[in-house]
Scaffold this motif. Structure first.
Motif, PDB file in Angstrom:
ATOM      1  N   MET A   1       0.811  -1.308   0.106  1.00  0.00           N
ATOM      2  CA  MET A   1      -0.074  -0.029   0.084  1.00  0.00           C
ATOM      3  C   MET A   1       0.931   1.342   0.031  1.00  0.00           C
ATOM      4  O   MET A   1       1.647   1.468   1.003  1.00  0.00           O
ATOM      5  N   ASP A   5      -1.953   5.420  -2.522  1.00  0.00           N
ATOM      6  CA  ASP A   5      -3.277   4.662  -2.439  1.00  0.00           C
ATOM      7  C   ASP A   5      -4.013   5.195  -1.232  1.00  0.00           C
ATOM      8  O   ASP A   5      -5.150   5.067  -1.335  1.00  0.00           O
ATOM      9  N   VAL A   8      -5.552   8.356  -1.595  1.00  0.00           N
ATOM     10  CA  VAL A   8      -6.842   8.305  -2.311  1.00  0.00           C
ATOM     11  C   VAL A   8      -8.138   7.670  -1.710  1.00  0.00           C
ATOM     12  O   VAL A   8      -9.058   8.577  -1.786  1.00  0.00           O
ATOM     13  N   CYS A   9      -7.731   6.700  -0.924  1.00  0.00           N
ATOM     14  CA  CYS A   9      -8.912   5.983  -0.200  1.00  0.00           C
ATOM     15  C   CYS A   9      -9.272   6.844   0.791  1.00  0.00           C
ATOM     16  O   CYS A   9     -10.745   6.981   1.209  1.00  0.00           O
ATOM     17  N   PHE A  12     -11.460   9.679  -0.624  1.00  0.00           N
ATOM     18  CA  PHE A  12     -12.625   9.186  -0.801  1.00  0.00           C
ATOM     19  C   PHE A  12     -13.577   8.984   0.282  1.00  0.00           C
ATOM     20  O   PHE A  12     -14.864   9.246   0.476  1.00  0.00           O
ATOM     21  N   VAL A  13     -12.929   8.238   1.475  1.00  0.00           N
ATOM     22  CA  VAL A  13     -13.929   8.138   2.795  1.00  0.00           C
ATOM     23  C   VAL A  13     -14.228   9.357   3.268  1.00  0.00           C
ATOM     24  O   VAL A  13     -15.516   9.714   3.690  1.00  0.00           O
ATOM     25  N   VAL A  16     -16.963  11.219   1.065  1.00  0.00           N
ATOM     26  CA  VAL A  16     -18.200  10.694   0.971  1.00  0.00           C
ATOM     27  C   VAL A  16     -18.897  10.924   2.347  1.00  0.00           C
ATOM     28  O   VAL A  16     -20.254  10.926   2.676  1.00  0.00           O
ATOM     29  N   GLY A  17     -18.151  10.704   3.541  1.00  0.00           N
ATOM     30  CA  GLY A  17     -18.596  11.003   4.935  1.00  0.00           C
ATOM     31  C   GLY A  17     -19.193  12.199   5.097  1.00  0.00           C
ATOM     32  O   GLY A  17     -20.241  12.415   5.735  1.00  0.00           O
ATOM     33  N   LEU A  19     -20.214  14.167   2.646  1.00  0.00           N
ATOM     34  CA  LEU A  19     -21.392  14.456   1.862  1.00  0.00           C
ATOM     35  C   LEU A  19     -22.731  14.136   2.403  1.00  0.00           C
ATOM     36  O   LEU A  19     -23.721  14.361   2.542  1.00  0.00           O
ATOM     37  N   GLY A  20     -22.610  12.770   3.039  1.00  0.00           N
ATOM     38  CA  GLY A  20     -23.586  12.169   3.683  1.00  0.00           C
ATOM     39  C   GLY A  20     -23.969  13.056   4.904  1.00  0.00           C
ATOM     40  O   GLY A  20     -25.307  13.413   5.250  1.00  0.00           O
ATOM     41  N   TYR A  21     -23.148  13.605   5.562  1.00  0.00           N
ATOM     42  CA  TYR A  21     -23.367  14.538   6.742  1.00  0.00           C
ATOM     43  C   TYR A  21     -24.142  15.715   6.490  1.00  0.00           C
ATOM     44  O   TYR A  21     -25.170  15.862   6.918  1.00  0.00           O
ATOM     45  N   LEU A 322     -21.951   9.240  18.476  1.00  0.00           N
ATOM     46  CA  LEU A 322     -21.423   9.106  17.099  1.00  0.00           C
ATOM     47  C   LEU A 322     -21.206  10.573  16.915  1.00  0.00           C
ATOM     48  O   LEU A 322     -20.068  11.033  16.256  1.00  0.00           O
ATOM     49  N   LEU A 373     -17.278  16.184 -11.658  1.00  0.00           N
ATOM     50  CA  LEU A 373     -18.131  15.598 -10.713  1.00  0.00           C
ATOM     51  C   LEU A 373     -17.815  15.946  -9.585  1.00  0.00           C
ATOM     52  O   LEU A 373     -18.463  16.285  -8.419  1.00  0.00           O
ATOM     53  N   TYR A 374     -16.478  15.830  -9.031  1.00  0.00           N
ATOM     54  CA  TYR A 374     -15.943  15.928  -7.878  1.00  0.00           C
ATOM     55  C   TYR A 374     -16.008  17.400  -7.147  1.00  0.00           C
ATOM     56  O   TYR A 374     -16.394  17.695  -6.328  1.00  0.00           O
ATOM     57  N   LEU A 377     -19.585  18.510  -6.718  1.00  0.00           N
ATOM     58  CA  LEU A 377     -20.111  17.857  -5.420  1.00  0.00           C
ATOM     59  C   LEU A 377     -19.391  18.677  -4.352  1.00  0.00           C
ATOM     60  O   LEU A 377     -20.181  19.232  -3.409  1.00  0.00           O
TER      61      LEU A 377
ATOM     62  N   GLU B  41      -4.872  -5.889   3.634  1.00  0.00           N
ATOM     63  CA  GLU B  41      -5.622  -5.690   2.390  1.00  0.00           C
ATOM     64  C   GLU B  41      -4.817  -6.074   1.233  1.00  0.00           C
ATOM     65  O   GLU B  41      -5.743  -6.369   0.144  1.00  0.00           O
ATOM     66  N   THR B  91      -4.587  -0.993  -4.351  1.00  0.00           N
ATOM     67  CA  THR B  91      -5.319  -0.738  -3.165  1.00  0.00           C
ATOM     68  C   THR B  91      -6.563   0.539  -3.267  1.00  0.00           C
ATOM     69  O   THR B  91      -7.596   0.268  -2.622  1.00  0.00           O
ATOM     70  N   GLY B  92      -6.090   1.351  -4.479  1.00  0.00           N
ATOM     71  CA  GLY B  92      -7.133   2.331  -4.420  1.00  0.00           C
ATOM     72  C   GLY B  92      -8.544   1.623  -5.201  1.00  0.00           C
ATOM     73  O   GLY B  92      -9.579   2.231  -5.309  1.00  0.00           O
ATOM     74  N   LEU B  98     -12.647   0.943   2.022  1.00  0.00           N
ATOM     75  CA  LEU B  98     -13.731   1.369   2.249  1.00  0.00           C
ATOM     76  C   LEU B  98     -14.567   0.613   3.312  1.00  0.00           C
ATOM     77  O   LEU B  98     -15.494   1.544   3.756  1.00  0.00           O
ATOM     78  N   LEU B 109     -19.276   1.316  18.345  1.00  0.00           N
ATOM     79  CA  LEU B 109     -20.512   1.528  18.816  1.00  0.00           C
ATOM     80  C   LEU B 109     -21.374   0.211  19.553  1.00  0.00           C
ATOM     81  O   LEU B 109     -22.005   0.430  20.721  1.00  0.00           O
ATOM     82  N   LEU B 171     -22.153   6.262  -0.193  1.00  0.00           N
ATOM     83  CA  LEU B 171     -23.194   6.998   0.259  1.00  0.00           C
ATOM     84  C   LEU B 171     -24.403   6.219   0.915  1.00  0.00           C
ATOM     85  O   LEU B 171     -24.965   6.655   1.803  1.00  0.00           O
ATOM     86  N   LEU B 174     -23.265   4.442   4.096  1.00  0.00           N
ATOM     87  CA  LEU B 174     -23.412   5.169   5.251  1.00  0.00           C
ATOM     88  C   LEU B 174     -24.731   5.577   5.965  1.00  0.00           C
ATOM     89  O   LEU B 174     -25.114   5.800   6.771  1.00  0.00           O
ATOM     90  N   LEU B 175     -25.546   6.073   4.865  1.00  0.00           N
ATOM     91  CA  LEU B 175     -27.077   6.420   5.260  1.00  0.00           C
ATOM     92  C   LEU B 175     -27.946   5.370   5.760  1.00  0.00           C
ATOM     93  O   LEU B 175     -28.519   5.583   6.821  1.00  0.00           O
TER      94      LEU B 175
END
Lengths: 446, 193
Positions: A1, A5, A8-9, A12-13, A16-17, A19-21, A322, A373-374, A377, B41, B91-92, B98, B109, B171, B174-175
């Motif tokens: 790894m 890498d 990037v991960c 992404f996490v 997305v986190g 965006l959800g929030y 949380l 798109l990134y 968003l 991984e 990895t990516g 993820l 939790l 997403l 997550l939701l």
């Protein structure tokens, strides 16, 4: 790894986190409804105004508070002012206003806003007659330039606020009093004034948009927290918190956030309302704003020491844990995120320079669309607040202006990454100085 | 300190449930899963690409050849006319990192305490299934598009469609998890004073 890498991960996490929030808090924001009022006559109301060199504004503020809330007592904490703050307060007291001056002198002064508020708390306790019901005494902290809404006491008395016995503290919405000032910096050029106007408007948008939305969501998670201006506290709850250390307010740079946590740990619930509000001055200087935000971020980082207590506490639900965990992790995640986002961007930039054909191939086969798109968003999750602000808060502003404010908010929000890094650096170096935010010059609203 | 100590208010019932046996067992397991996904991984990627090879063989009817590698396993797939360009799973492009955050947070939790720990496990299972499943689907789609449309098919699916798919899946996961956590978590306004 590889590090790339991992970046990037991580990006992404984190992306997305977030965006959800945003999706969650926007939903709550749109569903929020006004709170029912109550009868304020059943309570004893006290306003606490911490001051340091506020001679320019304290007189009008006290006069305003007394005219608007004639039954409330006013407690001014003079934190070793070198100007005429104390004289102004005494003069108003002599003129018949129900004002108390709590003076602090060096070396026991200028040790933080929390200590100033504690001084007011102890003075109030000493003043209250024996047998006073502490459940019916409310202390509301207001900045020296603060202007609470006329319905404040009615809303605070309501069933969603102190009308509920479990509630220990309530935070009201914060608005910027100078958000519509046309020429904030007279004598400066057009660009400087436009920048100052925009900055004030963005602070108003920030407090009434995403910050308000976060607080509304926290009503569901049971983790509403309080801010420095417009926080109202039930005396019995303050006593409960003070039982641990002798003082309700702590010494973190974010003493209000710390109080809110301690309230929750003590089993109290904090309320939040947008039906009542307090107005305060927005900052017109980017430098002042950054200084203020670094202090807030550092204060938030300092409160990480409460996480083990929150973990052990039975007063937080899983959802609450949380939420608090995510919020307190934010400055730290921003420090990590800055590098997680910049590394792939930097590598891409390098590849575009070193391998232009490869990059062109990537872009022409979906890469350009993906990056767009990134970008869309990434900007949209901030820009959406412009139209929401117009819809829920300021219907007078135009649609184009609202969208513009939203786009500006995206740039404004990017600054929080630098703020987080600076706060982290100060934390590492052990800098705990409290920099009082300087008062902006008051200009009549055009 | 309970509310009765000073104010005379009735004590508010504790908001949080203590972790039961299920939480105490599954919480550490979930955390361990997060650790394994990060630390192991590379092994996960080999398993992931093996699954893709199986899907390519049985669903797409392609011949496949899987080559392990110190950096990234490589899958060759093709029809009777021969194998196409190999696809390396880095990895990516794997779902390991993820899924790890979900395992980490839900594990915490579970240890923290939740009224319905079974729901948290369900949330974790759904998140794993959704993300891992979507990534398998994405990788299989990449193989299929490369087989059908060559290099352009690979590029568009890998760069754009696959990324959007994974973003959507993450997403939704997550939701979904938030909804499950919220349902079993005592809402503040339901706690009697």
């Amino acid at each position: 790894m590889s590090l790339l890498d991992l970046s990037v991960c991580l990006s992404f996490v984190l992306g997305v986190g977030f965006l959800g929030y945003v999706g969650v808090i926007v939903t709550g924001f749109l569903r929020a409804r006004p709170d029912a009022p109550g009868d304020p006559s059943g309570y004893q109301w006290h306003f606490v105004v911490p001051c340091r060199d506020e001679e320019a504004v304290i007189g009008t503020t006290l006069d305003h508070l007394h005219r608007r809330f004639p039954t409330a007592r006013l407690w001014v904490v003079d934190d070793h002012s070198v100007d005429r703050t104390a004289e102004v307060v005494r003069a108003l007291g002599d003129a018949g206003l129900p004002v108390h001056l709590v003076q602090r002198r060096l070396p026991d002064a200028r040790t933080g806003k929390g200590d100033a508020l504690n001084a007011a708390y102890h003075a109030l306790e000493a003043w209250l007659p024996p047998g006073t019901d502490p459940d019916r005494v409310v202390l509301t902290v207001v900045d020296a330039d603060g202007r609470p809404s006329p319905n404040l006491l009615q809303v605070l008395s309501g069933p969603a606020s102190f009308g509920d016995p479990a509630v220990g503290a309530v935070q009201v919405e914060v608005r910027m009093s100078n958000r519509a000032v046309a020429a904030p910096l007279p004598g400066r050029g057009r660009t400087a004034n436009a920048r100052a106007r925009l900055l004030a408007r963005l602070q108003d948008l920030e407090f009434r948009g995403p910050i308000s939305a976060m607080q509304i969501t926290r009503r569901r998670t049971g983790t509403v927290n309080v801010g420095g201006n417009g926080q109202a506290n039930r005396l019995s709850a303050l006593r409960q918190v003070a039982a641990e250390t002798g003082d309700p307010w702590g010494r973190a740079l974010l003493e209000d956030f710390e109080l809110g946590l301690r309230m929750m740990l003590a089993g109290r619930r904090n309320g939040y309302t947008t039906t009542a509000w307090v107005e305060q001055e927005a900052l017109w200087s980017v430098r002042q704003l950054l200084t203020q935000r670094v202090r807030w971020a550092q204060g938030s980082m300092q409160c990480a020491r409460y996480l083990p207590r929150i973990w052990r506490s039975r007063e937080f639900s899983a959802l609450g844990f949380l939420e608090v965990g995510y919020f307190m992790a934010q400055p730290w995640l921003q420090v990590v995120g800055l590098f997680a986002y910049l590394l792939p961007i930097g590598v891409f930039g390098y590849h575009a320079w070193a391998y232009p054909e490869f990059t062109a191939d990537f872009l022409s086969h979906g890469g350009a669309l993906l990056l767009s798109l990134y970008l869309v968003l990434g900007v949209a999750e901030f820009a959406i607040w412009g139209p929401l602000y117009r819809r829920r808060c300021e219907r007078d502003i135009g649609r184009g202006s609202a969208l513009g404010y939203g786009l500006a908010l995206a740039v404004y929000a990017a600054g929080t990454y630098l703020v987080a890094v600076r706060a982290f650096w100060r934390l590492l170096r052990g800098n705990r100085g409290w920099h009082k935010t300087a008062r902006t010059a008051s200009v009549a609203v055009n | 300190m309970p509310a009765t100590a000073l104010s005379g208010l009735p004590a508010r019932p504790a908001t949080r449930s203590r972790p039961g046996r299920l939480g105490m067992v599954c919480g550490p397991l979930s955390l361990a899963l997060a650790g394994l996904l990060v630390g192991g991984e590379h092994l996960y990627r080999n398993l992931e690409l093996t699954a893709v090879a199986q899907l390519a063989t049985h669903l797409l009817g392609l011949r496949t050849l899987l080559l392990p590698s110190p950096h990234a396993p490589v899958l060759y797939a093709g029809g009777p006319e021969g194998m196409e360009r190999g696809i390396a799973l880095t990895t990516g492009c794997s779902s390991a990192l993820l899924i790890a955050p979900f395992a980490l947070v839900l594990g915490l939790l579970l240890l923290f305490g939740h009224r319905r720990p079974g729901r948290l496990l369900l949330a974790l299972g759904l998140a794993v299934a959704l993300i891992a499943g979507t990534n398998l689907g994405r990788l299989t789609l990449i193989v299929a598009m490369q087989h059908r449309y060559g290099s352009a098919g690979f590029e568009w699916t890998h760069v754009l469609f696959g990324s959007v798919l994974m973003m959507a899946a993450a997403l939704v996961a997550l939701l979904l998890c938030l909804a499950v956590v919220a349902r079993g978590s005592a809402p503040a306004e339901d706690v009697a004073p």
